[in-house]
Design a protein around this motif. Sequence first.
Motif, PDB file in Angstrom:
ATOM      1  N   SER A 189       0.836  -1.205   0.000  1.00  0.00           N
ATOM      2  CA  SER A 189       0.000   0.000   0.000  1.00  0.00           C
ATOM      3  C   SER A 189       0.866   1.248   0.000  1.00  0.00           C
ATOM      4  CB  SER A 189      -0.922   0.009   1.218  1.00  0.00           C
ATOM      5  OG  SER A 189      -1.844  -1.061   1.177  1.00  0.00           O
ATOM      6  N   LEU A 190       1.872   1.279   0.879  1.00  0.00           N
ATOM      7  CA  LEU A 190       2.746   2.447   0.964  1.00  0.00           C
ATOM      8  C   LEU A 190       3.571   2.628  -0.302  1.00  0.00           C
ATOM      9  CD1 LEU A 190       3.902   2.229   4.681  1.00  0.00           C
ATOM     10  CD2 LEU A 190       2.490   4.018   3.639  1.00  0.00           C
ATOM     11  N   ARG A 191       3.993   1.523  -0.899  1.00  0.00           N
ATOM     12  CA  ARG A 191       4.740   1.623  -2.160  1.00  0.00           C
ATOM     13  C   ARG A 191       3.886   2.309  -3.222  1.00  0.00           C
ATOM     14  NH1 ARG A 191       4.992  -0.069  -6.966  1.00  0.00           N
ATOM     15  NH2 ARG A 191       3.187  -1.445  -6.742  1.00  0.00           N
ATOM     16  N   ARG A 192       2.621   1.907  -3.307  1.00  0.00           N
ATOM     17  CA  ARG A 192       1.718   2.507  -4.298  1.00  0.00           C
ATOM     18  C   ARG A 192       1.479   3.993  -4.013  1.00  0.00           C
ATOM     19  NH1 ARG A 192      -3.275  -1.783  -5.092  1.00  0.00           N
ATOM     20  NH2 ARG A 192      -2.054  -3.676  -5.423  1.00  0.00           N
ATOM     21  N   LEU A 193       1.271   4.321  -2.747  1.00  0.00           N
ATOM     22  CA  LEU A 193       0.995   5.715  -2.389  1.00  0.00           C
ATOM     23  C   LEU A 193       2.197   6.608  -2.688  1.00  0.00           C
ATOM     24  CD1 LEU A 193      -0.928   5.232   0.997  1.00  0.00           C
ATOM     25  CD2 LEU A 193      -1.887   5.579  -1.293  1.00  0.00           C
ATOM     26  N   ARG A 194       3.369   6.130  -2.317  1.00  0.00           N
ATOM     27  CA  ARG A 194       4.572   6.936  -2.559  1.00  0.00           C
ATOM     28  C   ARG A 194       4.869   7.064  -4.054  1.00  0.00           C
ATOM     29  NH1 ARG A 194       7.077   4.107   2.649  1.00  0.00           N
ATOM     30  NH2 ARG A 194       6.526   5.723   4.165  1.00  0.00           N
ATOM     31  N   GLU A 195       4.496   6.058  -4.807  1.00  0.00           N
ATOM     32  CA  GLU A 195       4.671   6.125  -6.257  1.00  0.00           C
ATOM     33  C   GLU A 195       3.822   7.255  -6.845  1.00  0.00           C
ATOM     34  OE1 GLU A 195       4.770   2.974  -9.968  1.00  0.00           O
ATOM     35  OE2 GLU A 195       3.184   2.744  -8.473  1.00  0.00           O
ATOM     36  N   GLN A 196       2.621   7.453  -6.308  1.00  0.00           N
ATOM     37  CA  GLN A 196       1.773   8.546  -6.777  1.00  0.00           C
ATOM     38  C   GLN A 196       2.449   9.896  -6.539  1.00  0.00           C
ATOM     39  OE1 GLN A 196      -1.198   8.174  -8.499  1.00  0.00           O
ATOM     40  NE2 GLN A 196      -0.491   6.048  -8.425  1.00  0.00           N
ATOM     41  N   VAL A 197       3.012  10.060  -5.347  1.00  0.00           N
ATOM     42  CA  VAL A 197       3.676  11.319  -5.014  1.00  0.00           C
ATOM     43  C   VAL A 197       4.869  11.545  -5.928  1.00  0.00           C
ATOM     44  CG1 VAL A 197       4.865  12.609  -3.193  1.00  0.00           C
ATOM     45  CG2 VAL A 197       2.891  11.177  -2.622  1.00  0.00           C
ATOM     46  N   THR A 198       5.621  10.479  -6.196  1.00  0.00           N
ATOM     47  CA  THR A 198       6.778  10.578  -7.095  1.00  0.00           C
ATOM     48  C   THR A 198       6.356  11.056  -8.476  1.00  0.00           C
ATOM     49  OG1 THR A 198       7.930   8.799  -5.913  1.00  0.00           O
ATOM     50  CG2 THR A 198       8.681   9.278  -8.146  1.00  0.00           C
ATOM     51  N   LYS A 199       5.154  10.646  -8.899  1.00  0.00           N
ATOM     52  CA  LYS A 199       4.638  11.041 -10.217  1.00  0.00           C
ATOM     53  C   LYS A 199       3.939  12.402 -10.180  1.00  0.00           C
ATOM     54  CE  LYS A 199       2.210   7.288 -10.970  1.00  0.00           C
ATOM     55  NZ  LYS A 199       1.400   6.223 -11.661  1.00  0.00           N
ATOM     56  N   ASN A 200       4.023  13.072  -9.025  1.00  0.00           N
ATOM     57  CA  ASN A 200       3.379  14.376  -8.850  1.00  0.00           C
ATOM     58  C   ASN A 200       1.861  14.277  -8.989  1.00  0.00           C
ATOM     59  OD1 ASN A 200       3.860  17.076  -8.147  1.00  0.00           O
ATOM     60  ND2 ASN A 200       3.536  17.764 -10.245  1.00  0.00           N
ATOM     61  N   SER A 201       1.341  13.128  -8.600  1.00  0.00           N
ATOM     62  CA  SER A 201      -0.103  12.884  -8.632  1.00  0.00           C
ATOM     63  C   SER A 201      -0.608  12.787  -7.201  1.00  0.00           C
ATOM     64  CB  SER A 201      -0.400  11.584  -9.380  1.00  0.00           C
ATOM     65  OG  SER A 201      -1.776  11.261  -9.330  1.00  0.00           O
ATOM     66  N   PRO A 202      -1.674  13.493  -6.830  1.00  0.00           N
ATOM     67  CA  PRO A 202      -2.127  13.458  -5.445  1.00  0.00           C
ATOM     68  C   PRO A 202      -2.701  12.099  -5.050  1.00  0.00           C
ATOM     69  CG  PRO A 202      -3.722  14.617  -6.794  1.00  0.00           C
ATOM     70  CD  PRO A 202      -2.522  14.367  -7.669  1.00  0.00           C
ATOM     71  N   ILE A 203      -2.436  11.724  -3.817  1.00  0.00           N
ATOM     72  CA  ILE A 203      -3.094  10.560  -3.241  1.00  0.00           C
ATOM     73  C   ILE A 203      -4.538  10.961  -2.941  1.00  0.00           C
ATOM     74  CG2 ILE A 203      -3.192   9.054  -1.215  1.00  0.00           C
ATOM     75  CD1 ILE A 203      -0.112   9.554  -0.969  1.00  0.00           C
ATOM     76  N   ILE A 204      -5.484  10.150  -3.401  1.00  0.00           N
ATOM     77  CA  ILE A 204      -6.889  10.442  -3.145  1.00  0.00           C
ATOM     78  C   ILE A 204      -7.520   9.290  -2.371  1.00  0.00           C
ATOM     79  CG2 ILE A 204      -9.154  10.966  -4.137  1.00  0.00           C
ATOM     80  CD1 ILE A 204      -7.052  13.179  -4.565  1.00  0.00           C
ATOM     81  N   GLY A 205      -8.035   9.619  -1.195  1.00  0.00           N
ATOM     82  CA  GLY A 205      -8.781   8.650  -0.406  1.00  0.00           C
ATOM     83  C   GLY A 205     -10.254   8.961  -0.523  1.00  0.00           C
ATOM     84  N   ALA A 206     -11.085   7.931  -0.540  1.00  0.00           N
ATOM     85  CA  ALA A 206     -12.525   8.131  -0.711  1.00  0.00           C
ATOM     86  C   ALA A 206     -13.298   7.375   0.350  1.00  0.00           C
ATOM     87  CB  ALA A 206     -12.954   7.652  -2.103  1.00  0.00           C
ATOM     88  N   GLY A 207     -14.173   8.078   1.042  1.00  0.00           N
ATOM     89  CA  GLY A 207     -15.094   7.425   1.949  1.00  0.00           C
ATOM     90  C   GLY A 207     -16.218   6.788   1.151  1.00  0.00           C
ATOM     91  N   ALA A 208     -16.635   5.609   1.574  1.00  0.00           N
ATOM     92  CA  ALA A 208     -17.707   4.907   0.863  1.00  0.00           C
ATOM     93  C   ALA A 208     -18.752   4.423   1.861  1.00  0.00           C
ATOM     94  CB  ALA A 208     -17.152   3.725   0.072  1.00  0.00           C
TER      95      ALA A 208
END
Length: 276
Positions: A9-28
């Motif tokens: 999970s953390l690898r994926r999240l940090r990859e988003q930041v590296t790509k200058n893409s915001p991490i988006i969390g969604a309540g469901a």
Amino acid sequence: MPYISRDESLRRLREQVTKNSPIIGAGAGTGISAKFAEQGGVDIIIIYNSGRYRMAGRGSLAGLLPYGDANAIVVEMASEVLPVVKDTPVLAGVCGTDPFRLMPTFLHQLKDMGFDGVQNFPTVGLIDGVYRTNLEETGMGYNLEIDMIRQAHQLDMLTCPYVFNTADAKAMAEAGADVLVPHMGLTTKGSIGAETNLTLEESAKRVQAMHDAAKEVNPDILVLCHGGPIAEPEDAQYIFEHTTGIAGFFGASSIERLPVEPAIKEQARQFKILKL
């Protein structure tokens, strides 16, 4: 849905930041919210009792009042949400102050059910004044939420707690939080949004202060923003542009309530104006 490890999970999240893409969390609050939030590309899905109340047309703060057993509702919601999520970490909103749960046992249960992590909700962090003081004095305070995050971290679950001030931010970082979510209060806008709230400018300053406090403890921690006037995509963009180091946005009402309200209303209107 396959279990997704904390490391992955953390690898994926940090990859988003590296790509200058915001991490988006969604309540469901429903399976359909989770299903289509995932298709929209969100990085984390969170389910908790307020989601159910919100999608039932009630205010999100219903989750802080005695209208149901918050932790039992999350367990019940799991059967609706977990099977429809294909490959996105799903967090359980845990009421860490619940005096009727053996928290280590409950966290094990959530992990066994397929939850990848936790968030502290319902949270007494949204309560202030004498009532909050009395909760703290009678053993139902925010420290129990910190303890819950610490225990979940020890179980190697992804931890993404809400924080409300710099002291909370430091304490949660020390407890092992992976993703910190500075909370700016009940979301404004829409039919059941709050009217009393901070400005975006004030929110940016508060988010930055909590970010800086947490980073002093753990330079690797990821910090998002949430709530209050940060309701629409342009609001989140304002926060990103007026802060340093903020990695994304967590939206609950913003992602599943605000889009639905006008869409249903307009669809009904379009049918109603048809001619026989």
